[in-house]
Design an enzyme around this catalytic site. Structure first.
Site, PDB file in Angstrom:
ATOM      1  N   ASP A  50       0.840  -1.202   0.000  1.00 24.92           N
ATOM      2  CA  ASP A  50       0.000   0.000   0.000  1.00 24.92           C
ATOM      3  C   ASP A  50       0.870   1.245   0.000  1.00 24.92           C
ATOM      4  O   ASP A  50       1.510   1.563   0.998  1.00 24.92           O
ATOM      5  CB  ASP A  50      -0.891   0.015   1.254  1.00 24.92           C
ATOM      6  CG  ASP A  50      -1.819   1.222   1.259  1.00 24.92           C
ATOM      7  OD1 ASP A  50      -2.900   1.135   0.660  1.00 24.92           O
ATOM      8  OD2 ASP A  50      -1.454   2.262   1.852  1.00 24.92           O
ATOM      9  N   TYR A  55       3.177   9.731  -0.501  1.00 26.30           N
ATOM     10  CA  TYR A  55       4.258   9.118   0.297  1.00 26.30           C
ATOM     11  C   TYR A  55       5.625   9.310  -0.373  1.00 26.30           C
ATOM     12  O   TYR A  55       6.653   9.083   0.249  1.00 26.30           O
ATOM     13  CB  TYR A  55       4.033   7.614   0.525  1.00 26.30           C
ATOM     14  CG  TYR A  55       2.737   7.216   1.198  1.00 26.30           C
ATOM     15  CD1 TYR A  55       1.913   8.166   1.810  1.00 26.30           C
ATOM     16  CD2 TYR A  55       2.319   5.893   1.232  1.00 26.30           C
ATOM     17  CE1 TYR A  55       0.711   7.800   2.413  1.00 26.30           C
ATOM     18  CE2 TYR A  55       1.128   5.512   1.847  1.00 26.30           C
ATOM     19  CZ  TYR A  55       0.325   6.483   2.418  1.00 26.30           C
ATOM     20  OH  TYR A  55      -0.859   6.106   3.013  1.00 26.30           O
ATOM     21  N   LYS A  80      -2.737   5.922  -4.458  1.00 27.35           N
ATOM     22  CA  LYS A  80      -3.866   6.828  -4.183  1.00 27.35           C
ATOM     23  C   LYS A  80      -3.618   8.188  -4.806  1.00 27.35           C
ATOM     24  O   LYS A  80      -2.472   8.640  -4.872  1.00 27.35           O
ATOM     25  CB  LYS A  80      -4.035   7.015  -2.662  1.00 27.35           C
ATOM     26  CG  LYS A  80      -3.888   5.733  -1.855  1.00 27.35           C
ATOM     27  CD  LYS A  80      -4.072   5.931  -0.363  1.00 27.35           C
ATOM     28  CE  LYS A  80      -3.725   4.664   0.404  1.00 27.35           C
ATOM     29  NZ  LYS A  80      -2.327   4.569   0.825  1.00 27.35           N
TER      30      LYS A  80
HETATM   31  P1  NAD Z   1       0.782   1.395  11.798  1.00 32.48           P
HETATM   32  O1  NAD Z   1      -0.359   1.391  12.751  1.00 32.48           O
HETATM   33  O2  NAD Z   1       0.902   0.351  10.783  1.00 32.48           O
HETATM   34  O3  NAD Z   1       2.073   1.489  12.691  1.00 32.48           O
HETATM   35  C1  NAD Z   1       3.350   1.472  12.145  1.00 32.48           C
HETATM   36  C2  NAD Z   1       4.385   1.636  13.253  1.00 32.48           C
HETATM   37  O4  NAD Z   1       4.174   0.683  14.279  1.00 32.48           O
HETATM   38  C3  NAD Z   1       5.795   1.368  12.737  1.00 32.48           C
HETATM   39  O5  NAD Z   1       6.362   2.538  12.224  1.00 32.48           O
HETATM   40  C4  NAD Z   1       6.500   0.852  13.959  1.00 32.48           C
HETATM   41  O6  NAD Z   1       6.950   1.948  14.718  1.00 32.48           O
HETATM   42  C5  NAD Z   1       5.398   0.152  14.697  1.00 32.48           C
HETATM   43  N1  NAD Z   1       5.384  -1.308  14.469  1.00 32.48           N
HETATM   44  C6  NAD Z   1       5.031  -1.965  13.325  1.00 32.48           C
HETATM   45  N2  NAD Z   1       5.084  -3.290  13.528  1.00 32.48           N
HETATM   46  C7  NAD Z   1       5.470  -3.469  14.797  1.00 32.48           C
HETATM   47  C8  NAD Z   1       5.697  -4.613  15.595  1.00 32.48           C
HETATM   48  N3  NAD Z   1       5.520  -5.842  15.117  1.00 32.48           N
HETATM   49  N4  NAD Z   1       6.100  -4.425  16.896  1.00 32.48           N
HETATM   50  C9  NAD Z   1       6.269  -3.195  17.394  1.00 32.48           C
HETATM   51  N5  NAD Z   1       6.065  -2.075  16.697  1.00 32.48           N
HETATM   52  C10 NAD Z   1       5.663  -2.209  15.411  1.00 32.48           C
HETATM   53  O7  NAD Z   1       0.792   2.873  11.144  1.00 32.48           O
HETATM   54  P2  NAD Z   1       0.757   3.563   9.732  1.00 32.48           P
HETATM   55  O8  NAD Z   1       2.044   3.462   9.018  1.00 32.48           O
HETATM   56  O9  NAD Z   1       0.229   4.915   9.988  1.00 32.48           O
HETATM   57  O10 NAD Z   1      -0.387   2.786   8.926  1.00 32.48           O
HETATM   58  C11 NAD Z   1      -0.128   1.660   8.096  1.00 32.48           C
HETATM   59  C12 NAD Z   1      -0.293   1.996   6.647  1.00 32.48           C
HETATM   60  O11 NAD Z   1      -1.592   2.512   6.385  1.00 32.48           O
HETATM   61  C13 NAD Z   1       0.624   3.138   6.159  1.00 32.48           C
HETATM   62  O12 NAD Z   1       1.953   2.740   6.008  1.00 32.48           O
HETATM   63  C14 NAD Z   1      -0.072   3.526   4.887  1.00 32.48           C
HETATM   64  O13 NAD Z   1       0.233   2.592   3.869  1.00 32.48           O
HETATM   65  C15 NAD Z   1      -1.535   3.428   5.299  1.00 32.48           C
HETATM   66  N6  NAD Z   1      -2.091   4.735   5.728  1.00 32.48           N
HETATM   67  C16 NAD Z   1      -3.097   5.278   4.981  1.00 32.48           C
HETATM   68  C17 NAD Z   1      -3.667   6.491   5.343  1.00 32.48           C
HETATM   69  C18 NAD Z   1      -4.786   7.044   4.534  1.00 32.48           C
HETATM   70  O14 NAD Z   1      -5.158   8.201   4.750  1.00 32.48           O
HETATM   71  N7  NAD Z   1      -5.348   6.299   3.628  1.00 32.48           N
HETATM   72  C19 NAD Z   1      -3.200   7.186   6.475  1.00 32.48           C
HETATM   73  C20 NAD Z   1      -2.168   6.606   7.219  1.00 32.48           C
HETATM   74  C21 NAD Z   1      -1.632   5.379   6.855  1.00 32.48           C
END
Ligand code: NAD
Length: 277
Positions: A50, A55, A80
């Site tokens: 994704d 990004y 997107k």
């Molecule tokens: P997330 O909730 O996936 O959290 C990611 C963070 O959690 C990492 O940077 C790391 O610090 C931690 N993490 C990940 N795996 C872990 C583990 N196993 N143990 C401990 N810590 C861990 O947050 P995100 O990146 O905001 O969301 C995921 C994806 O959703 C994004 O990368 C993006 O692709 C998408 N997204 C979309 C929108 C939208 O508006 N459509 C907005 C935000 C994110």
């Protein structure tokens, strides 16, 4: 459940299959960081990535995908259209830019990133054209509330297949999930881990200890059992691997209910009814 269900798919409303677990790459830096994360994920079994124009890592994502050695049709790539590109013609142009950066012939899922007031309907019309022209396999939206979808569906020719929204145990989005399910729209969770913000919760800790899993794995398993598509982000190889080890245990109905009860309607990101970007 067997590990080989890692590549678990859901069937979207146009019959296309989408992996239920994917890698999110928000804030993975263009270049080595994003490229290595995507290659590692694909090497270890992920088939869905994704990304988004905003990004600024589509080139790295595309390079890792093209060099993965996995047939293109076995991978599922989402990108997107960003808010400043919304509108009919500008969305068509933004799509060409994304496709060029990705270096791919088509995108699997193209999403309207946010419901920009006064623009999202025209934007979605452009997505319908891209769909009809065979440039994308699936179209959808992101950050749409039921009232945005009602408004969109009043004129849409094609029901969006996916609505990607902030969703985790502190923001379980039950009413939105019910609404989307009634329209045949799959819900996809962004920030499924709330960016790591509540791993110390005693309920999660207790369930995690029972299965010998981490709180992150318990949360992602909760997504899977709720039939939610989920895209946790990590650029750390061990976490990328950890986040996919969620198909070899099953939460009980009581445990699902305990996690459901954590909901506080608490957002970590912007409110789709009140954002200024
Ligand atoms: P997330 O909730 O996936 O959290 C990611 C963070 O959690 C990492 O940077 C790391 O610090 C931690 N993490 C990940 N795996 C872990 C583990 N196993 N143990 C401990 N810590 C861990 O947050 P995100 O990146 O905001 O969301 C995921 C994806 O959703 C994004 O990368 C993006 O692709 C998408 N997204 C979309 C929108 C939208 O508006 N459509 C907005 C935000 C994110």
């Amino acid at each position: 459940m067997a590990i080989n269900q890692l590549q678990n798919t859901v069937t979207l409303n146009n019959g296309v299959k989408m992996p239920q677990l994917g890698l999110g790459v928000y804030k993975a830096q263009e270049g080595k960081e994003a490229e290595s994360a995507v290659s590692h994920a694909i090497k270890t079994g992920y088939r869905s990535i994704d990304t988004a124009a905003v990004y600024q890592n589509e080139e790295s994502v595309g390079k890792a995908v093209r060099e993965s050695g996995i047939p293109r049709e076995d991978l599922f790539i989402t990108t997107k259209v960003w808010n400043s590109d919304q509108g009919y013609d500008s969305t068509l142009q933004a799509f060409e830019t994304s496709l060029t950066k990705l270096g791919l012939d088509y995108v699997d899922l193209y999403l309207v990133h946010w419901p920009v007031p006064g623009k999202y309907k025209e934007t979605y019309k452009a997505l319908e054209k891209l769909y009809k022209d065979g440039r994308v396999r699936v179209i959808g939206v992101s950050n749409f509330q039921p009232h945005h979808l009602d408004d969109l569906l009043a004129d849409a020719e094609i029901v969006p297949a996916v609505n990607q929204v902030e969703l985790h145990p502190l923001l379980s989005q039950q009413p939105l999930r019910e609404y989307c399910s009634s329209k045949g729209i799959y819900v996809e969770a962004w920030s499924p881990l709330a960016r790591g913000g509540f791993f110390d919760d005693p309920v999660l800790q207790k369930i995690a200890a029972k299965y010998g899993k981490s709180p992150a794995q318990v949360i992602l398993r909760w997504d899977i059992q709720h039939n939610i598509i989920t895209i946790p982000k990590s650029v750390t190889p061990s976490r990328i691997e950890e986040n996919m080890q969620i198909f070899d245990f099953e939460l009980t109905p009581d445990e699902m209910a305990m996690i459901d009860a954590m909901n506080k309607d608490e957002r970590t990101g912007a409110d789709p009814d009140n954002f200024n970007f």
